[in-house]
Design a protein around this motif. Structure first.
Motif, PDB file in Angstrom:
ATOM      1  N   MET A  14     -59.857  19.311  32.049  1.00  0.00           N
ATOM      2  CA  MET A  14     -59.684  18.489  33.248  1.00  0.00           C
ATOM      3  C   MET A  14     -60.967  18.484  34.094  1.00  0.00           C
ATOM      4  N   GLY A  15     -61.472  19.680  34.390  1.00  0.00           N
ATOM      5  CA  GLY A  15     -62.683  19.788  35.217  1.00  0.00           C
ATOM      6  C   GLY A  15     -63.882  19.138  34.536  1.00  0.00           C
ATOM      7  N   ILE A  16     -63.997  19.354  33.231  1.00  0.00           N
ATOM      8  CA  ILE A  16     -65.113  18.790  32.466  1.00  0.00           C
ATOM      9  C   ILE A  16     -65.062  17.255  32.513  1.00  0.00           C
ATOM     10  N   GLY A  40     -61.479  26.951  29.288  1.00  0.00           N
ATOM     11  CA  GLY A  40     -60.095  27.285  29.687  1.00  0.00           C
ATOM     12  C   GLY A  40     -59.198  27.431  28.473  1.00  0.00           C
ATOM     13  N   LEU A  41     -58.125  26.664  28.428  1.00  0.00           N
ATOM     14  CA  LEU A  41     -57.143  26.787  27.342  1.00  0.00           C
ATOM     15  C   LEU A  41     -57.707  26.383  25.981  1.00  0.00           C
ATOM     16  N   VAL A  42     -58.793  25.615  25.973  1.00  0.00           N
ATOM     17  CA  VAL A  42     -59.361  25.248  24.659  1.00  0.00           C
ATOM     18  C   VAL A  42     -60.511  26.183  24.257  1.00  0.00           C
ATOM     19  N   PHE A  55     -55.915  29.186  21.292  1.00  0.00           N
ATOM     20  CA  PHE A  55     -54.619  28.525  21.101  1.00  0.00           C
ATOM     21  C   PHE A  55     -54.845  27.382  20.112  1.00  0.00           C
ATOM     22  N   TYR A  56     -53.805  27.051  19.350  1.00  0.00           N
ATOM     23  CA  TYR A  56     -53.946  26.011  18.318  1.00  0.00           C
ATOM     24  C   TYR A  56     -54.110  24.632  18.950  1.00  0.00           C
ATOM     25  N   HIS A  57     -54.971  23.817  18.371  1.00  0.00           N
ATOM     26  CA  HIS A  57     -55.150  22.443  18.859  1.00  0.00           C
ATOM     27  C   HIS A  57     -55.272  21.472  17.705  1.00  0.00           C
ATOM     28  N   TYR A 224     -68.093  31.878  38.325  1.00  0.00           N
ATOM     29  CA  TYR A 224     -67.850  31.593  39.750  1.00  0.00           C
ATOM     30  C   TYR A 224     -66.350  31.417  39.969  1.00  0.00           C
ATOM     31  N   ALA A 225     -65.704  32.467  40.451  1.00  0.00           N
ATOM     32  CA  ALA A 225     -64.260  32.384  40.718  1.00  0.00           C
ATOM     33  C   ALA A 225     -64.054  31.939  42.161  1.00  0.00           C
ATOM     34  N   ALA A 226     -63.493  30.754  42.352  1.00  0.00           N
ATOM     35  CA  ALA A 226     -63.229  30.272  43.710  1.00  0.00           C
ATOM     36  C   ALA A 226     -62.125  31.125  44.326  1.00  0.00           C
ATOM     37  N   GLY A 283     -45.441  29.722  30.826  1.00  0.00           N
ATOM     38  CA  GLY A 283     -46.669  30.290  30.284  1.00  0.00           C
ATOM     39  C   GLY A 283     -46.545  30.399  28.773  1.00  0.00           C
ATOM     40  N   VAL A 284     -47.585  30.910  28.147  1.00  0.00           N
ATOM     41  CA  VAL A 284     -47.504  31.100  26.700  1.00  0.00           C
ATOM     42  C   VAL A 284     -48.139  32.437  26.306  1.00  0.00           C
ATOM     43  N   ILE A 285     -47.481  33.090  25.363  1.00  0.00           N
ATOM     44  CA  ILE A 285     -48.063  34.281  24.748  1.00  0.00           C
ATOM     45  C   ILE A 285     -48.179  33.934  23.279  1.00  0.00           C
ATOM     46  N   LEU A 417     -47.856  18.236  27.244  1.00  0.00           N
ATOM     47  CA  LEU A 417     -49.183  18.760  27.581  1.00  0.00           C
ATOM     48  C   LEU A 417     -50.097  18.648  26.370  1.00  0.00           C
ATOM     49  N   ASN A 418     -51.171  17.905  26.527  1.00  0.00           N
ATOM     50  CA  ASN A 418     -52.189  17.856  25.482  1.00  0.00           C
ATOM     51  C   ASN A 418     -53.479  17.333  26.087  1.00  0.00           C
ATOM     52  N   VAL A 419     -54.547  17.417  25.330  1.00  0.00           N
ATOM     53  CA  VAL A 419     -55.864  17.042  25.837  1.00  0.00           C
ATOM     54  C   VAL A 419     -55.901  15.557  26.199  1.00  0.00           C
ATOM     55  N   ASN A 420     -55.276  14.729  25.363  1.00  0.00           N
ATOM     56  CA  ASN A 420     -55.271  13.288  25.618  1.00  0.00           C
ATOM     57  C   ASN A 420     -54.634  12.970  26.980  1.00  0.00           C
ATOM     58  N   GLU A 421     -53.489  13.597  27.243  1.00  0.00           N
ATOM     59  CA  GLU A 421     -52.804  13.367  28.527  1.00  0.00           C
ATOM     60  C   GLU A 421     -53.634  13.937  29.682  1.00  0.00           C
ATOM     61  N   THR A 422     -54.327  15.040  29.431  1.00  0.00           N
ATOM     62  CA  THR A 422     -55.156  15.657  30.467  1.00  0.00           C
ATOM     63  C   THR A 422     -56.271  14.683  30.883  1.00  0.00           C
ATOM     64  N   ILE A 423     -56.907  14.074  29.897  1.00  0.00           N
ATOM     65  CA  ILE A 423     -57.986  13.115  30.189  1.00  0.00           C
ATOM     66  C   ILE A 423     -57.402  11.897  30.913  1.00  0.00           C
TER      67      ILE A 423
HETATM   68  C1  LIG Z   1     -50.580  27.077  22.924  1.00  0.00           C
HETATM   69  C2  LIG Z   1     -51.195  25.742  23.270  1.00  0.00           C
HETATM   70  C3  LIG Z   1     -51.267  24.754  22.303  1.00  0.00           C
HETATM   71  C4  LIG Z   1     -51.827  23.510  22.598  1.00  0.00           C
HETATM   72  N1  LIG Z   1     -51.910  22.575  21.611  1.00  0.00           N
HETATM   73  C5  LIG Z   1     -52.526  21.407  21.857  1.00  0.00           C
HETATM   74  C6  LIG Z   1     -52.740  20.470  20.805  1.00  0.00           C
HETATM   75  O1  LIG Z   1     -52.354  20.690  19.651  1.00  0.00           O
HETATM   76  N2  LIG Z   1     -53.363  19.305  21.093  1.00  0.00           N
HETATM   77  C7  LIG Z   1     -53.803  19.016  22.348  1.00  0.00           C
HETATM   78  O2  LIG Z   1     -54.381  17.931  22.546  1.00  0.00           O
HETATM   79  N3  LIG Z   1     -53.627  19.892  23.361  1.00  0.00           N
HETATM   80  C8  LIG Z   1     -52.998  21.072  23.163  1.00  0.00           C
HETATM   81  N4  LIG Z   1     -52.850  21.974  24.176  1.00  0.00           N
HETATM   82  C9  LIG Z   1     -53.111  21.565  25.559  1.00  0.00           C
HETATM   83  C10 LIG Z   1     -54.565  21.664  26.040  1.00  0.00           C
HETATM   84  O3  LIG Z   1     -55.077  22.927  25.756  1.00  0.00           O
HETATM   85  C11 LIG Z   1     -54.559  21.375  27.549  1.00  0.00           C
HETATM   86  O4  LIG Z   1     -54.058  20.068  27.754  1.00  0.00           O
HETATM   87  C12 LIG Z   1     -55.914  21.437  28.237  1.00  0.00           C
HETATM   88  O5  LIG Z   1     -56.688  22.487  27.766  1.00  0.00           O
HETATM   89  C13 LIG Z   1     -55.703  21.574  29.746  1.00  0.00           C
HETATM   90  O6  LIG Z   1     -56.938  21.680  30.414  1.00  0.00           O
HETATM   91  P1  LIG Z   1     -57.029  21.999  31.982  1.00  0.00           P
HETATM   92  O7  LIG Z   1     -58.446  21.857  32.376  1.00  0.00           O
HETATM   93  O8  LIG Z   1     -56.037  21.183  32.717  1.00  0.00           O
HETATM   94  O9  LIG Z   1     -56.522  23.492  32.158  1.00  0.00           O
HETATM   95  P2  LIG Z   1     -57.253  24.872  31.810  1.00  0.00           P
HETATM   96  O10 LIG Z   1     -57.827  24.818  30.477  1.00  0.00           O
HETATM   97  O11 LIG Z   1     -56.267  25.947  32.140  1.00  0.00           O
HETATM   98  O12 LIG Z   1     -58.463  24.917  32.855  1.00  0.00           O
HETATM   99  C14 LIG Z   1     -58.420  25.536  34.104  1.00  0.00           C
HETATM  100  C15 LIG Z   1     -59.721  26.313  34.252  1.00  0.00           C
HETATM  101  O13 LIG Z   1     -59.801  26.850  35.568  1.00  0.00           O
HETATM  102  C16 LIG Z   1     -60.412  28.117  35.491  1.00  0.00           C
HETATM  103  N5  LIG Z   1     -60.068  28.873  36.710  1.00  0.00           N
HETATM  104  C17 LIG Z   1     -58.920  29.505  37.016  1.00  0.00           C
HETATM  105  N6  LIG Z   1     -58.995  30.056  38.242  1.00  0.00           N
HETATM  106  C18 LIG Z   1     -60.229  29.740  38.721  1.00  0.00           C
HETATM  107  C19 LIG Z   1     -60.906  30.006  39.958  1.00  0.00           C
HETATM  108  N7  LIG Z   1     -60.300  30.714  40.921  1.00  0.00           N
HETATM  109  N8  LIG Z   1     -62.156  29.529  40.111  1.00  0.00           N
HETATM  110  C20 LIG Z   1     -62.770  28.824  39.131  1.00  0.00           C
HETATM  111  N9  LIG Z   1     -62.175  28.532  37.949  1.00  0.00           N
HETATM  112  C21 LIG Z   1     -60.926  28.991  37.763  1.00  0.00           C
HETATM  113  C22 LIG Z   1     -59.796  28.703  34.221  1.00  0.00           C
HETATM  114  O14 LIG Z   1     -60.575  29.781  33.754  1.00  0.00           O
HETATM  115  C23 LIG Z   1     -59.805  27.504  33.304  1.00  0.00           C
HETATM  116  O15 LIG Z   1     -61.018  27.414  32.576  1.00  0.00           O
HETATM  117  C24 LIG Z   1     -52.320  23.244  23.909  1.00  0.00           C
HETATM  118  C25 LIG Z   1     -52.250  24.244  24.881  1.00  0.00           C
HETATM  119  C26 LIG Z   1     -51.715  25.485  24.569  1.00  0.00           C
HETATM  120  C27 LIG Z   1     -51.688  26.554  25.617  1.00  0.00           C
END
Ligand SMILES: Cc1cc2nc3c(=O)[nH]c(=O)nc-3n(C[C@H](O)[C@H](O)[C@H](O)COP(=O)(O)OP(=O)(O)OC[C@H]3O[C@@H](n4cnc5c(N)ncnc54)[C@H](O)[C@@H]3O)c2cc1C
Length: 435
Positions: A14-16, A40-42, A55-57, A224-226, A283-285, A417-423
């Motif tokens: 999202m941020g990127i 982050g999650l990727v 995590f699997y993507h 840089y943790a906000a 959440g996910v483990i 939730l997926n990368v496409n929807e995030t973009i």
């Molecule tokens: C198990 C799993 C499987 C998935 N499978 C797929 C798939 O098959 N295909 C697909 O397209 N998508 C998949 N996804 C979804 C995909 O990973 C997400 O849609 C995407 O990564 C979300 O990005 P984001 O930037 O919104 O969140 P995040 O990646 O969580 O980004 C948030 C960022 O903020 C940072 N942050 C947190 N606190 C602070 C702070 N205080 N200051 C500064 N930075 C901070 C974190 O470190 C993180 O890097 C999957 C996700 C998971 C968990």
């Protein structure tokens, strides 16, 4: 270059994406990420000598936004597309459920049940107006179309596995969005449903995006943790950090999950805080396992047996060529749980022991000899629970703090939730702000 400066908190997809789009519009952009690397999650990790996503993507043919982003960094034509198979683990047995013939042979459901199950999927794939589904609990909707037997035997275990106890609060939009994603490629006229991956995994994608951001003049600050976002003396937003000097911008976007964003932004109204904190997350483990041989030829194995502690089995190496994994098989065992689930208090060793012992029960021929690596990845705020009237309860992305916006995946209101929807959220919400 426009003089207006933007600070973005969170260096996930999202941020990127937001940083890239704003830099393309000519703004001065600074991206802050708490971790040492973007992603982050990727993001990826090392499993012995193999580096791959924590995590699997997978990328779908219908993930046009993801593919466009990859095109921008010259990687779209490097995606490898593969036809995959789906398995079902039911009553202690593994079944293939990859085509109509296998579906018809599937045990425990009679022909009428099967017909109703197929009909449910067809109906969901045809619905356009998802908003009316927001008022119907997913359990009611599925029982209406599939009948009690199929609901109890198939849907209920799957809902429980995917959503934990939150399935009782989830609206029918959840199942609609899941089916839409899986049938999206076919609806858009693409003949086969194929899954794609990029050799090198998301590490390669994030690295290319990082280079792109740098080439566009985006300042990237990792580590840089906000800690807080406030309104400064000139009514401009200021980001405060745990270990660095505060920085002022014209505009700031937090991409962190809703509740964390509410805590970060000082000066929100009680109504805004209530709305943000009211968004529920799962959440996910996820245990990643490298094995010296494959366990099946299924990319996804859905599980309906409630004794299995994980949601499903994702055999990444049924999709990705094993040569990228040092000829090992890579399997993920994810479990989606509430952020307050006691499982989050368990150590990695305890989780590994618990998951792997059940994994070995599912595949009795597996021994410790076969397991070359096992690691635990966890994240507390991953998927939002699509509760009744979800979209109507979302707060505005523009907060009442001047120049401060919150844009995160909670705005995925009609998708999974997926990368496409995030973009897509990044693009839609930026367009909204700019308008
Ligand atoms: C198990 C799993 C499987 C998935 N499978 C797929 C798939 O098959 N295909 C697909 O397209 N998508 C998949 N996804 C979804 C995909 O990973 C997400 O849609 C995407 O990564 C979300 O990005 P984001 O930037 O919104 O969140 P995040 O990646 O969580 O980004 C948030 C960022 O903020 C940072 N942050 C947190 N606190 C602070 C702070 N205080 N200051 C500064 N930075 C901070 C974190 O470190 C993180 O890097 C999957 C996700 C998971 C968990």
């Amino acid at each position: 270059m426009k003089s207006e400066s933007w600070g973005i908190v969170g260096g996930g997809i999202m941020g990127i994406t937001l940083a890239l789009r704003l830099s393309e519009m000519g703004y001065k952009v600074t991206l802050f990420e708490a971790a040492p690397e973007l992603g982050g999650l990727v993001s990826s990790w090392k499993m012995n000598d193999v580096e791959w996503d924590k995590f699997y993507h997978v990328i779908l043919l219908s993930d046009f936004k993801t593919r466009d982003l990859l095109k921008q960094v010259g990687l779209e034509d490097k995606i490898e597309w593969v036809e995959t198979k789906t398995g079902f683990y039911m009553n202690g047995k593994l079944y293939s459920m990859s085509d109509t013939v296998e579906f018809l042979k599937f045990p425990t459901l009679n022909l009428i049940d099967k017909f109703r199950l197929g009909l449910t999927i067809l109906v969901a794939s045809r619905i356009k107006n998802w908003k009316r589904l927001e008022k119907i609990p997913v359990t009611d909707w599925l029982q209406r179309w599939s009948g009690k037997n199929t609901f109890q035997k198939v849907w209920l275990p799957l809902l429980r596995a995917k959503l934990g106890d939150s399935y009782t609060k989830t609206s029918a939009v959840f199942i609609w969005a899941t089916i839409q994603r899986l049938y999206g490629a076919r609806r858009s006229g693409l003949k086969k449903e194929m899954f794609g991956y990029l050799p090198g995994g998301y590490k390669r994608i994030v690295s290319a995006l990082k280079d792109k951001l740098i080439s566009r003049g985006v300042q990237i600050h990792t580590g840089y943790a906000a800690r807080e976002i406030t309104s400064g003396p000139a009514s401009k937003p200021v980001i405060h950090f745990a270990a660095n000097e505060p920085m002022e911008f014209d505009k700031v976007i937090s991409t962190l999950p809703a509740g964390l964003s509410a805590k970060l932004c000082t000066g929100l109204t009680v109504k805004e805080i209530k709305k943000l904190e009211g968004i529920e997350y799962l959440g996910v483990i996820c245990v990643a396992v490298l094995l010296n041989k494959p366990i099946s030829n299924f990319y996804i194995t859905n599980i309906t047996d409630s004794w299995v502690p994980f949601t499903g089995v994702i055999e990444m190496s049924a999709l990705v060529d094993k040569k990228y994994f040092g000829n090992n098989a890579l399997v993920y065992l994810p479990k989606y749980v509430s952020p307050y689930d006691p499982l989050f208090n368990y150590s990695d060793e305890e989780i590994k022991k618990f998951f792997l012992s059940n994994f070995k029960k599912m595949y009795p021929w597996l021994t410790d000899e076969n397991i070359k690596f096992a690691g635990v990845a966890r994240a507390k705020h991953v998927i939002t629970v699509l509760t009744e009237s979800y979209s109507r309860n979302l707060p505005d992305v523009a907060t009442t703090i001047p120049g401060v916006y919150i844009i995160n995946t909670a705005y995925i209101q009609d998708g999974t939730l997926n990368v496409n929807e995030t973009i897509k959220v990044a693009d839609d919400k930026l367009a909204q702000i700019m308008a």
